[in-house]
Scaffold this motif. Structure first.
Motif: not given
Length: 115
Positions: A15-18, A22-24, A34-37, A39-48
């Motif tokens: 979330v911080s990276a996105f 997005s700020d740039m 480029l908010g939370a969704a 980044s949370v999806a990427l984290a979930t897929l990484g854990i999966a």
């Protein structure tokens, strides 16, 4: 418990990276995309991938895409009901929730998700 801690840390970092990315970008309206969704999806897929393997994560990613298509349809129907029919937000979102469910489960039934 460890999975939740890893998910929390990975999600927070992404979330911080996105948010930084997005700020740039211009215009600033891209920040919501480029908010939370994502980044949370990427984290979930990484854990999966780590816990269940790539095949499971691939099936999970397809269900995420079905949900995204259904969410886009939901947003379109809500906007049309609010702007054209001029009904209140609660009935518009309630009707649109039914649209989301039909489309999401229809895509899941038609194309499958889990192997």
């Amino acid at each position: 418990m460890t999975e939740y801690v890893i998910r929390f840390i990975a999600g927070g970092l992404l979330v911080s990276a996105f948010a930084t990315l997005s700020d740039m970008l211009r215009p600033k309206s891209f920040a919501g995309l480029l908010g939370a969704a994502p980044s949370v999806a990427l984290a979930t897929l990484g854990i999966a991938i780590v816990q269940h393997g790539a095949q499971y994560a691939a099936a999970e990613s397809w269900t995420m895409m079905y949900g995204a298509v259904a969410l886009a349809c939901y947003g379109l129907v809500v906007c049309q009901l609010l702007m054209r029919s001029r009904i209140n937000a609660l009935p518009a979102t309630t009707v649109s929730l039914a649209v989301w469910l039909v489309i999401a489960f229809g895509l899941l039934t038609a194309f499958g998700g889990a192997n």
